[in-house]
Design a protein around this motif. Sequence first.
Motif, mmCIF file in Angstrom:
data_model
loop_
_atom_site.group_PDB
_atom_site.id
_atom_site.type_symbol
_atom_site.label_atom_id
_atom_site.label_comp_id
_atom_site.label_asym_id
_atom_site.label_seq_id
_atom_site.Cartn_x
_atom_site.Cartn_y
_atom_site.Cartn_z
ATOM 1 N N ILE A 24 0.837 -1.204 0.000
ATOM 2 C CA ILE A 24 0.000 0.000 0.000
ATOM 3 C C ILE A 24 0.866 1.245 0.000
ATOM 4 C CG2 ILE A 24 -1.664 1.333 1.353
ATOM 5 C CD1 ILE A 24 -2.837 -1.302 2.326
ATOM 6 N N GLN A 25 1.924 1.248 0.842
ATOM 7 C CA GLN A 25 2.775 2.422 0.919
ATOM 8 C C GLN A 25 3.540 2.634 -0.384
ATOM 9 O OE1 GLN A 25 2.633 4.564 3.519
ATOM 10 N NE2 GLN A 25 3.808 5.865 2.126
ATOM 11 N N GLN A 26 3.942 1.529 -1.050
ATOM 12 C CA GLN A 26 4.616 1.665 -2.330
ATOM 13 C C GLN A 26 3.684 2.273 -3.369
ATOM 14 O OE1 GLN A 26 6.273 -2.121 -3.417
ATOM 15 N NE2 GLN A 26 8.059 -1.886 -2.105
ATOM 16 N N ASP A 27 2.408 1.872 -3.339
ATOM 17 C CA ASP A 27 1.432 2.471 -4.247
ATOM 18 C C ASP A 27 1.271 3.957 -3.958
ATOM 19 O OD1 ASP A 27 0.985 0.079 -5.527
ATOM 20 O OD2 ASP A 27 -0.736 -0.471 -4.299
ATOM 21 N N LEU A 28 1.211 4.326 -2.678
ATOM 22 C CA LEU A 28 1.033 5.726 -2.310
ATOM 23 C C LEU A 28 2.266 6.559 -2.658
ATOM 24 C CD1 LEU A 28 -0.722 5.394 1.172
ATOM 25 C CD2 LEU A 28 -1.763 5.856 -1.048
ATOM 26 N N SER A 29 3.437 5.950 -2.649
ATOM 27 C CA SER A 29 4.659 6.703 -2.944
ATOM 28 C C SER A 29 4.686 7.171 -4.389
ATOM 29 C CB SER A 29 5.895 5.844 -2.655
ATOM 30 O OG SER A 29 5.982 4.754 -3.564
ATOM 31 N N ASN A 30 3.863 6.560 -5.235
ATOM 32 C CA ASN A 30 3.805 6.957 -6.643
ATOM 33 C C ASN A 30 2.668 7.931 -6.932
ATOM 34 O OD1 ASN A 30 5.963 5.225 -7.344
ATOM 35 N ND2 ASN A 30 4.551 3.482 -7.443
ATOM 36 N N VAL A 31 1.893 8.276 -5.913
ATOM 37 C CA VAL A 31 0.750 9.162 -6.104
ATOM 38 C C VAL A 31 1.231 10.602 -6.205
ATOM 39 C CG1 VAL A 31 -1.330 10.093 -5.035
ATOM 40 C CG2 VAL A 31 -0.917 7.634 -4.997
ATOM 41 N N THR A 32 0.957 11.241 -7.323
ATOM 42 C CA THR A 32 1.345 12.642 -7.518
ATOM 43 C C THR A 32 0.129 13.557 -7.660
ATOM 44 O OG1 THR A 32 1.502 12.291 -9.913
ATOM 45 C CG2 THR A 32 3.516 11.997 -8.615
ATOM 46 N N GLU A 33 -1.065 12.993 -7.586
ATOM 47 C CA GLU A 33 -2.291 13.786 -7.681
ATOM 48 C C GLU A 33 -3.294 13.316 -6.641
ATOM 49 O OE1 GLU A 33 -2.547 14.945 -12.421
ATOM 50 O OE2 GLU A 33 -3.451 13.078 -11.751
ATOM 51 N N MET A 34 -4.040 14.248 -6.108
ATOM 52 C CA MET A 34 -5.097 13.922 -5.154
ATOM 53 C C MET A 34 -6.298 14.804 -5.453
ATOM 54 S SD MET A 34 -5.069 14.114 -0.944
ATOM 55 C CE MET A 34 -4.756 15.902 -0.918
ATOM 56 N N ARG A 35 -7.475 14.189 -5.468
ATOM 57 C CA ARG A 35 -8.728 14.931 -5.668
ATOM 58 C C ARG A 35 -9.612 14.744 -4.447
ATOM 59 N NH1 ARG A 35 -7.371 13.308 -10.921
ATOM 60 N NH2 ARG A 35 -7.549 14.988 -12.487
ATOM 61 N N LEU A 36 -10.105 15.851 -3.922
ATOM 62 C CA LEU A 36 -11.024 15.841 -2.789
ATOM 63 C C LEU A 36 -12.379 16.291 -3.297
ATOM 64 C CD1 LEU A 36 -8.586 17.523 -0.245
ATOM 65 C CD2 LEU A 36 -9.150 15.086 -0.389
ATOM 66 N N ILE A 37 -13.396 15.452 -3.087
ATOM 67 C CA ILE A 37 -14.705 15.678 -3.685
ATOM 68 C C ILE A 37 -15.746 15.815 -2.576
ATOM 69 C CG2 ILE A 37 -16.360 14.818 -5.396
ATOM 70 C CD1 ILE A 37 -14.108 12.894 -6.331
ATOM 71 N N PRO A 38 -16.075 17.021 -2.185
ATOM 72 C CA PRO A 38 -17.107 17.204 -1.156
ATOM 73 C C PRO A 38 -18.493 16.916 -1.730
ATOM 74 C CG PRO A 38 -16.380 19.341 -1.956
ATOM 75 C CD PRO A 38 -15.511 18.327 -2.634
ATOM 76 N N SER A 39 -19.376 16.401 -0.882
ATOM 77 C CA SER A 39 -20.743 16.131 -1.338
ATOM 78 C C SER A 39 -21.470 17.426 -1.661
ATOM 79 C CB SER A 39 -21.506 15.351 -0.257
ATOM 80 O OG SER A 39 -21.499 16.060 0.978
ATOM 81 N N ASP A 40 -21.044 18.536 -1.053
ATOM 82 C CA ASP A 40 -21.598 19.860 -1.333
ATOM 83 C C ASP A 40 -20.565 20.668 -2.116
ATOM 84 O OD1 ASP A 40 -22.814 22.301 -1.427
ATOM 85 O OD2 ASP A 40 -22.794 22.661 0.737
ATOM 86 N N PRO A 41 -20.716 20.762 -3.446
ATOM 87 C CA PRO A 41 -19.708 21.455 -4.258
ATOM 88 C C PRO A 41 -19.547 22.941 -3.923
ATOM 89 C CG PRO A 41 -21.179 20.121 -5.631
ATOM 90 C CD PRO A 41 -21.782 20.171 -4.266
ATOM 91 N N THR A 42 -20.566 23.521 -3.269
ATOM 92 C CA THR A 42 -20.460 24.946 -2.929
ATOM 93 C C THR A 42 -19.372 25.207 -1.876
ATOM 94 O OG1 THR A 42 -22.170 24.791 -1.219
ATOM 95 C CG2 THR A 42 -22.892 25.291 -3.465
#
Length: 221
Positions: A110-128
């Motif tokens: 899992i940590q090896q997979d995360l070490s390659n993550v260069t993008e993160m998207r946060l999606i709130p249920s309320d877009p406002t």
Amino acid sequence: MVLGVREIRCSGEPVLDNENGEELMRVQPGTDIVLGNLPRESPGTLYITTKQVIWVSDVDKTKGYAVDFLSISLHAVSTDPEAYPLPCLYTQIDTEEADDDHSDSESNHIQQDLSNVTEMRLIPSDPTQLDTLFAIFCQCAELNPEPNDEEGEEHDWVFSADQMVDEEAEDECYISHSPANSIGQSNGNHDLARTILELQINDRRFEDAEEMEDNGDGTHH
């Protein structure tokens, strides 16, 4: 400090480093997370502190992810459906090179997979809420400036206002003793002072020439 996204284990709300001044800035429930090309995880709760961004799963309260603001190189509100189907807060993340640990444990994978993550998207249920989250990210980014590394000290790309004043003072002092000035260089009143000095020298030379002529033939032209 470990760059990139890291997996955390907690019991409900994350524990903050209060001794080093970490404070909670925002709690945003009903937020999904997408890390790189990994599957979207939902639902969860987003915790934004003065030091890091933490997401905790609502399904498994012991599971979560965290990333320090020093690792976040860019953040922006994304509402273009061609970029991503849902409105989200998009971030780019600096990572470290993975080590050569070839352990077969699940946590290591899992940590090896995360070490390659260069993008993160946060999606709130309320877009406002995206504009509010963006503003808080901006505020926290200012609280976590990049530390000066050796390369930054070598090139001196960034100067403080005090340094700029000191540099200008040194430049003016140097130029005031220089025999010639660079075109377009602002030197305050040094040009005027030099001009007056040169005129005085030229006048003295002119007077000396007249005296020599008078002494030579006794006449004045």
